[in-house]
Enzyme design. Structure first.
Site, PDB file in Angstrom:
ATOM      1  N   ARG A  90      -0.161  14.432  13.305  1.00 44.82           N
ATOM      2  CA  ARG A  90       0.351  14.205  11.960  1.00 44.82           C
ATOM      3  C   ARG A  90       0.545  15.487  11.130  1.00 44.82           C
ATOM      4  NH1 ARG A  90      -1.727   8.683   9.568  1.00 44.82           N
ATOM      5  NH2 ARG A  90       0.310   8.863   8.623  1.00 44.82           N
TER       6      ARG A  90
ATOM      7  N   ASP B 249       4.011   0.665  12.244  1.00 44.54           N
ATOM      8  CA  ASP B 249       2.866  -0.024  11.636  1.00 44.54           C
ATOM      9  C   ASP B 249       2.752  -1.485  12.084  1.00 44.54           C
ATOM     10  OD1 ASP B 249       2.262   2.306  10.360  1.00 44.54           O
ATOM     11  OD2 ASP B 249       3.056   1.717   8.410  1.00 44.54           O
TER      12      ASP B 249
ATOM     13  N   LYS C  66       0.833  -1.213   0.000  1.00 49.19           N
ATOM     14  CA  LYS C  66       0.000   0.000   0.000  1.00 49.19           C
ATOM     15  C   LYS C  66       0.860   1.252   0.000  1.00 49.19           C
ATOM     16  CE  LYS C  66      -1.887   1.518   4.064  1.00 49.19           C
ATOM     17  NZ  LYS C  66      -1.569   2.929   4.384  1.00 49.19           N
ATOM     18  N   ASN C  67       1.833   1.310   0.925  1.00 54.35           N
ATOM     19  CA  ASN C  67       2.573   2.562   1.104  1.00 54.35           C
ATOM     20  C   ASN C  67       3.645   2.797   0.044  1.00 54.35           C
ATOM     21  OD1 ASN C  67       0.922   3.172   3.182  1.00 54.35           O
ATOM     22  ND2 ASN C  67       2.395   2.695   4.815  1.00 54.35           N
TER      23      ASN C  67
ATOM     24  N   ARG D 274      -8.995  -0.562   4.130  1.00 50.73           N
ATOM     25  CA  ARG D 274      -8.127   0.466   3.551  1.00 50.73           C
ATOM     26  C   ARG D 274      -6.748  -0.091   3.242  1.00 50.73           C
ATOM     27  NH1 ARG D 274      -7.237   4.971   7.454  1.00 50.73           N
ATOM     28  NH2 ARG D 274      -5.596   5.167   5.918  1.00 50.73           N
TER      29      ARG D 274
ATOM     30  N   CYS E 209      -5.396  12.596  12.836  1.00 53.65           N
ATOM     31  CA  CYS E 209      -6.212  11.400  12.677  1.00 53.65           C
ATOM     32  C   CYS E 209      -6.137  10.597  13.962  1.00 53.65           C
ATOM     33  CB  CYS E 209      -5.780  10.580  11.468  1.00 53.65           C
ATOM     34  SG  CYS E 209      -4.269   9.664  11.715  1.00 53.65           S
TER      35      CYS E 209
HETATM   36  N1  EPU Z   1       6.390  14.731  11.358  1.00 59.43           N
HETATM   37  C1  EPU Z   1       6.592  16.040  11.742  1.00 59.43           C
HETATM   38  N2  EPU Z   1       6.420  17.036  10.805  1.00 59.43           N
HETATM   39  C2  EPU Z   1       6.076  16.766   9.533  1.00 59.43           C
HETATM   40  C3  EPU Z   1       5.871  15.428   9.138  1.00 59.43           C
HETATM   41  C4  EPU Z   1       6.034  14.425  10.074  1.00 59.43           C
HETATM   42  O1  EPU Z   1       6.906  16.307  12.894  1.00 59.43           O
HETATM   43  O2  EPU Z   1       5.935  17.714   8.753  1.00 59.43           O
HETATM   44  C5  EPU Z   1       6.554  13.642  12.343  1.00 59.43           C
HETATM   45  C6  EPU Z   1       5.239  12.906  12.631  1.00 59.43           C
HETATM   46  O3  EPU Z   1       4.449  13.596  13.582  1.00 59.43           O
HETATM   47  C7  EPU Z   1       5.746  11.574  13.137  1.00 59.43           C
HETATM   48  C8  EPU Z   1       7.022  11.374  12.333  1.00 59.43           C
HETATM   49  O4  EPU Z   1       7.369  12.644  11.803  1.00 59.43           O
HETATM   50  O5  EPU Z   1       6.093  11.686  14.493  1.00 59.43           O
HETATM   51  C9  EPU Z   1       6.916  10.378  11.201  1.00 59.43           C
HETATM   52  O6  EPU Z   1       5.773  10.658  10.413  1.00 59.43           O
HETATM   53  P1  EPU Z   1       5.793  10.464   8.832  1.00 59.43           P
HETATM   54  O7  EPU Z   1       5.651  11.791   8.184  1.00 59.43           O
HETATM   55  O8  EPU Z   1       6.967   9.626   8.459  1.00 59.43           O
HETATM   56  O9  EPU Z   1       4.461   9.622   8.593  1.00 59.43           O
HETATM   57  P2  EPU Z   1       3.620   9.651   7.260  1.00 59.43           P
HETATM   58  O10 EPU Z   1       4.504   9.902   6.118  1.00 59.43           O
HETATM   59  O11 EPU Z   1       2.434  10.510   7.442  1.00 59.43           O
HETATM   60  C10 EPU Z   1       3.887   7.112   6.668  1.00 59.43           C
HETATM   61  C11 EPU Z   1       2.972   5.946   6.417  1.00 59.43           C
HETATM   62  C12 EPU Z   1       2.344   5.514   7.734  1.00 59.43           C
HETATM   63  C13 EPU Z   1       3.465   5.118   8.685  1.00 59.43           C
HETATM   64  C14 EPU Z   1       4.439   6.298   8.859  1.00 59.43           C
HETATM   65  C15 EPU Z   1       5.638   5.969   9.714  1.00 59.43           C
HETATM   66  C16 EPU Z   1       2.244   6.241   4.132  1.00 59.43           C
HETATM   67  C17 EPU Z   1       1.153   6.581   3.195  1.00 59.43           C
HETATM   68  N3  EPU Z   1       1.966   6.331   5.443  1.00 59.43           N
HETATM   69  O12 EPU Z   1       3.078   8.150   7.205  1.00 59.43           O
HETATM   70  O13 EPU Z   1       1.538   4.369   7.454  1.00 59.43           O
HETATM   71  O14 EPU Z   1       2.927   4.782   9.949  1.00 59.43           O
HETATM   72  O15 EPU Z   1       4.916   6.721   7.569  1.00 59.43           O
HETATM   73  O16 EPU Z   1       6.338   4.902   9.185  1.00 59.43           O
HETATM   74  O17 EPU Z   1       3.339   5.894   3.716  1.00 59.43           O
HETATM   75  C18 EPU Z   1      -0.225   2.841   7.801  1.00 59.43           C
HETATM   76  O18 EPU Z   1       0.073   2.291   6.728  1.00 59.43           O
HETATM   77  O19 EPU Z   1      -1.039   2.316   8.620  1.00 59.43           O
HETATM   78  C19 EPU Z   1       0.375   4.129   8.154  1.00 59.43           C
HETATM   79  C20 EPU Z   1      -0.136   4.934   9.082  1.00 59.43           C
END
Ligand code: EPU
Length: 418
Positions: free
Chosen positions: A121, A303, A22-23, A395, A116
């Site tokens: 996030r 995850d 998915k990701n 999802r 969420c």
């Molecule tokens: N963060 C910040 N500022 C930002 C962006 C992120 O502080 O501008 C922090 C977040 O609060 C968090 C950390 O950085 O503490 C990591 O978040 P990240 O941005 O890496 O998460 P994401 O990109 O929103 C993806 C996956 C998630 C997975 C996370 C962590 C996708 C579509 N989603 O989310 O997947 O948990 O990386 O590995 O790739 C899932 O599949 O169930 C899922 C939630």
């Protein structure tokens, strides 16, 4: 709304084929916006989140068709450079269209995702990066308005490694003028998969999979053919299904080299694991208590945290699970407790005292991986477990009840009763 009904207590035995990730599929689909060529993608999983991004791409101007397991996507022209709240509230990963839209057509209007179930996030790092590349960004009435005649290469340091942030800027940088360097970039295998896809369309990306990614911008990208990588979280979830039911599962078409932290933790927790090049056999044994801490890749993925908690609920001792990525990713705790688990929360730590058995109960979760942990608990609990609100599960897991029933689980989807 559907629900899933499980009669627990059957060890799982047999083979399961792992689906595309998915990701990885989500950013790759978003990246098709970068060029007018046709992309032929295989192993795109049939999932709720994938359907959401495909529908959004169609609104933007994509022509999408499926034939013989190949998803063909072509965005000849950008007809509409917006991602309104209707889409973004359904799935936060729709933010992945921001970078490609600004890069391809100089302007994008994407609703700002809110928090969420698992945390606040933020996406500020995506926006700061685009600003460094010369984009003008304004947030008004909950919408991000981004503009740049042509993005310019920049040196960008991420204060925290962010997966979709790294992906958004990597995609944007492919068409920028000059070189972009992403420092403290996220290293997840899905980022490598996206970079490989992009390089196949003519992009010049080096270093994906390390914390320093260098992107030399090019004038234009073209169509390509690509197979999405296997889903390491789906594979990890089935590994734990074998462990928790003391089963013997062979997972095929997975990539053990992406899953070292999961394999090692599960071995420490008592399972026997045989690794092949693209397969994993997991034979469940006595469940030993182990401590767990989620970390960015190559650490143990957040995850997989909820699924490990279901396993630790039945361990031979006490364990501590520490969640370091998301501040609210413990919604499964109260539900697992309803099934007899002994779990105490202290800030971002969960202290779990293993019990001899869980008992089936109606449960529901408010996030995808939390729902997966309830399925695992239901597979081993005494009696019947009903997992409600399974749209979360749909999802991110392709045909989960079919895959599990083929290896001996008593699991059924009941339509319209969740
Ligand atoms: N963060 C910040 N500022 C930002 C962006 C992120 O502080 O501008 C922090 C977040 O609060 C968090 C950390 O950085 O503490 C990591 O978040 P990240 O941005 O890496 O998460 P994401 O990109 O929103 C993806 C996956 C998630 C997975 C996370 C962590 C996708 C579509 N989603 O989310 O997947 O948990 O990386 O590995 O790739 C899932 O599949 O169930 C899922 C939630």
């Amino acid at each position: 709304m559907d629900k899933i009904v499980i009669q627990g207590g059957r060890p799982l035995k047999g083979e399961i084929e792992i689906s595309g990730a998915k990701n990885a599929a989500l950013p790759i689909l978003a990246a098709t916006l970068l060029s007018p060529g046709e992309h032929r993608l295989s192993r795109v999983p049939q999932l709720g989140d994938v359907r959401t991004i495909k529908r959004l791409l169609e609104k933007i101007g994509a022509r999408i068709s499926e034939e013989n397991g190949v998803c063909s996507v072509q965005v000849g022209e950008i007809e509409n450079n917006e991602a309104p709240y209707t889409w973004v509230k359904t799935m936060r990963a729709t933010i992945l269209v921001l970078g490609p839209l600004v890069a391809r057509c100089g302007e994008a209007h994407v609703s700002l995702p809110g928090g969420c179930a698992i945390g606040a996030r933020p996406i500020q790092l995506h926006l700061d990066g685009l600003k460094k590349m010369g984009a003008e960004i304004e947030i008004k009435h909950g919408i991000i308005h981004a503009k740049a005649a042509r993005l310019k290469g920049a040196n960008i340091y991420f204060e925290t490694p962010t997966v979709t942030g790294t992906e958004n800027l990597m995609m944007a940088a492919t068409l920028a003028e000059g070189t972009t360097v992403l420092e403290n970039a996220a290293c997840e295998p899905e980022i490598v998969d996206l970079a490989q896809f992009l390089n196949g369309t003519g992009a010049q990306i080096l270093g994906a999979g390390t914390d320093r990614i260098v992107i030399n911008g090019v004038q234009a990208l073209h169509g390509s053919a690509y197979a999405v990588m296997p889903d390491r979280i789906e594979a990890g979830t089935f590994m734990l299904a074998s462990a928790i039911t003391k089963g013997d599962l062979l997972l095929k078409k997975c990539r053990p080299s992406d899953m070292v932290s999961i394999v090692e933790k599960l071995r420490a927790a008592g399972s026997e694991i045989e690794e092949g090049k693209d397969s994993l056999r997991v034979i469940g044994g006595k469940i030993r208590a182990v401590d767990i801490k989620t970390q960015p890749y190559p650490g143990l993925p957040t995850d997989m945290q909820a699924q490990f908690m279901a396993l630790m609920s039945l361990s031979d001792g006490s364990s501590v699970i520490t969640e370091t990525i998301f501040e609210a990713r413990f919604t499964h705790v109260a539900e697992l407790r309803r099934m007899g688990a002994q779990i105490r929360l202290e800030g971002n730590h969960a202290v779990i005292k293993g019990v001899a058995k869980l008992s089936g109960a109606p449960v529901m979760a408010t996030d995808l991986r939390a729902s997966a942990s309830l399925i695992l608990a239901g597979l081993v609990a005494e009696g019947e477990t009903e997992v409600l609100r399974i749209y979360h599960l749909d999802r991110g897991y392709e045909a989960i009840e079919d895959k599990l029933s083929k290896v001996g689980a008593s699991i059924q989807r009941v339509k319209g009763q969740g």
